[in-house]
Design an enzyme around this catalytic site. Sequence first.
Site, short mmCIF file in Angstrom:
data_model
loop_
_atom_site.label_atom_id
_atom_site.label_comp_id
_atom_site.label_asym_id
_atom_site.label_seq_id
_atom_site.Cartn_x
_atom_site.Cartn_y
_atom_site.Cartn_z
N HIS A 1 -0.26 14.84 -32.05
CA HIS A 1 1.03 14.04 -32.55
C HIS A 1 1.68 14.98 -33.00
CE1 HIS A 1 -0.83 10.54 -33.73
NE2 HIS A 1 -1.84 10.87 -34.00
N GLY B 1 -2.93 5.16 -32.47
CA GLY B 1 -3.80 4.00 -32.64
C GLY B 1 -4.54 4.50 -32.71
N CYS C 1 -1.77 10.91 -28.28
CA CYS C 1 -3.21 10.67 -28.86
C CYS C 1 -3.73 9.38 -28.04
CB CYS C 1 -3.36 10.27 -30.87
SG CYS C 1 -4.21 9.85 -31.22
N TYR C 2 -4.16 8.19 -28.78
CA TYR C 2 -4.95 7.10 -28.04
C TYR C 2 -4.06 6.49 -26.69
CZ TYR C 2 -6.37 2.14 -27.12
OH TYR C 2 -6.52 0.97 -26.57
N SER D 1 19.65 -5.13 -55.46
CA SER D 1 18.43 -4.20 -55.72
C SER D 1 18.89 -3.00 -56.86
CB SER D 1 17.83 -4.31 -55.45
OG SER D 1 17.36 -3.10 -54.97
N GLY D 2 19.51 -2.39 -57.03
CA GLY D 2 19.86 -1.92 -57.01
C GLY D 2 20.33 -0.09 -56.62
N GLY D 3 19.28 -0.39 -55.22
CA GLY D 3 19.14 0.56 -54.40
C GLY D 3 19.92 1.21 -52.83
N VAL D 4 20.15 2.31 -52.24
CA VAL D 4 20.48 2.86 -50.91
C VAL D 4 21.09 1.11 -50.59
CG1 VAL D 4 21.34 4.16 -49.43
CG2 VAL D 4 20.29 4.86 -52.06
N ASP D 5 19.96 1.20 -50.15
CA ASP D 5 19.77 0.52 -48.75
C ASP D 5 20.64 -1.54 -49.08
OD1 ASP D 5 17.99 1.19 -48.04
OD2 ASP D 5 16.48 0.34 -48.11
N SER D 6 20.68 -2.18 -50.33
CA SER D 6 21.68 -3.22 -50.93
C SER D 6 22.25 -2.50 -50.73
CB SER D 6 20.39 -3.91 -51.99
OG SER D 6 20.68 -3.54 -52.79
#
Length: 513
Positions: free
Chosen positions: A170, A55, A82-83, A224-229
């Site tokens: 990290h 963080g 880290c934090y 949308s034309g993308g992979v997800d939709s």
Amino acid sequence: MKFDKILILDFGSQYTQLIARRIREMNVYSEIFPATVEFEKIVNFEPKGIILSGGPFSVYDNDSPACDDKIFEMNIPILGICYGLQYISYKMKALVKPAEDREYGRANLEIVDNNSELFEGIQRVSQVWMSHGDHVENFPEGFILTGVSENSPVCAVENPVKKIYGVQFHPEVEHTKEGKKILYNFVVKICGCEQTWRSENFIEKAIEEIKNIVGEEKVICAMSGGVDSAVLAVLLKKAIGDKLICFHVDNGLMRLNESLNVVNLFNSKFDLNVKLIDASEIFLEKLKNVEDPEKKRKIIGNTFIEVFEKEARNYGRIKFLAQGTLYPDLIESVSVKGKSATIKTHHNVGGLPEKLNFKLIEPFRELFKDEVREIGRVLGIPEDFIRRHPFPGPGLAVRILGEVTKERIKILQQADDIYISLLKKYNLYDSIWQAFAVLLPVKAVGVMGDNRTYENVIALRAVKSSDGMTAEPFDFDMQILFKIASEIVNKTKGVNRVVYDISAKPPATIEWE
């Protein structure tokens, strides 16, 4: 089927979602909760281990986030990163203070305890990635020092009795060479998680849940034309059949011929009956004289809502709206106090007005993009579509620096299409995480034939990455880069110069706007 789970408490690190992703890659389920989440929710999640993220805060800040200390009484392994290490140390009365030399970037971890459970099988000296201003000066009582670096006298500690571990670096980022092995040691060996999570197992469960939620109602889905939709639409079709209503809004900011190609593919192969709505003139008018990238994003998001609302009314009363919201969308769209910082506006998250009265269906809200791609493969979506590079929601508007006009869109579409086509021709496309062309808001002098020209400049971007959180420029063979540049200049009217972006992320972003 019940899965073993790892819980990540988020203290605001830009890398938090990478932790979850790395664990999912091990076929172990993980989720991210804000550090400030109620203890009851942590218990109900039934984790086999807890990771405290990094963080941007100091443990001494008045407004620094804190988690419920009862997690230390749950008798399950805990890893602080880290934090997270500093927070554990501070809570257990060790000294945390500003480092004389702030560590950011690559460093060498030296393992000083050969019996360390966390570092089993790790080289004695190993490259890690640091990003911190404070460090732990001395380690808590009951802990063993297991690792040091040049500027971190306490780089790693562990309490093998209480199963509490901490690292200053990290392990989730790729720059930590053996980070995946370190996380594997914690998740699989120390926490004892079985590696039974598979993204494809998700399909059967999701279909059943969608059927139960929807019943006899209809669902509207804007592709949308993308992979997800696209994967979402195919999954919904499988679940509810003709009760699904799909349409695609062509905002005029898509790649060359993309809207028509997407609609034709999914109508012919999956019988989705996607309706194509040409709203390009509406979007272009709203974007007139706008140069600021965030204003562009908001205008495009708001205009999409207007077009969507108008189209939705044509179908009468629709109860459900399906969105391809991913886990990173949710994480990036919240504020930093206990959650990851907002990087950019996401139109998928909380973007539609309440007056539309839709109930959201978001089956992918706990998945990463690579998991959605795998689901798409199982559902039979063509591989060349599944492997497509990421494309921003606002489309080419954020790859046109300066004002968006019809002429400038045409120039960029042509240059980008040549670029991507040649990457595929030279079998480089699948070796690159993301590649695209950018139209710069400057002109340059050139000579074409015997004439002096004063034309546009195209910048090419291509990066290597596994997750998009960090990225390195793709190392082209210069002869191929010459051919790409030459083809773009020769075939794209209005362009006389091509440059290649060699910036890494960080400090740059992958997209230019």
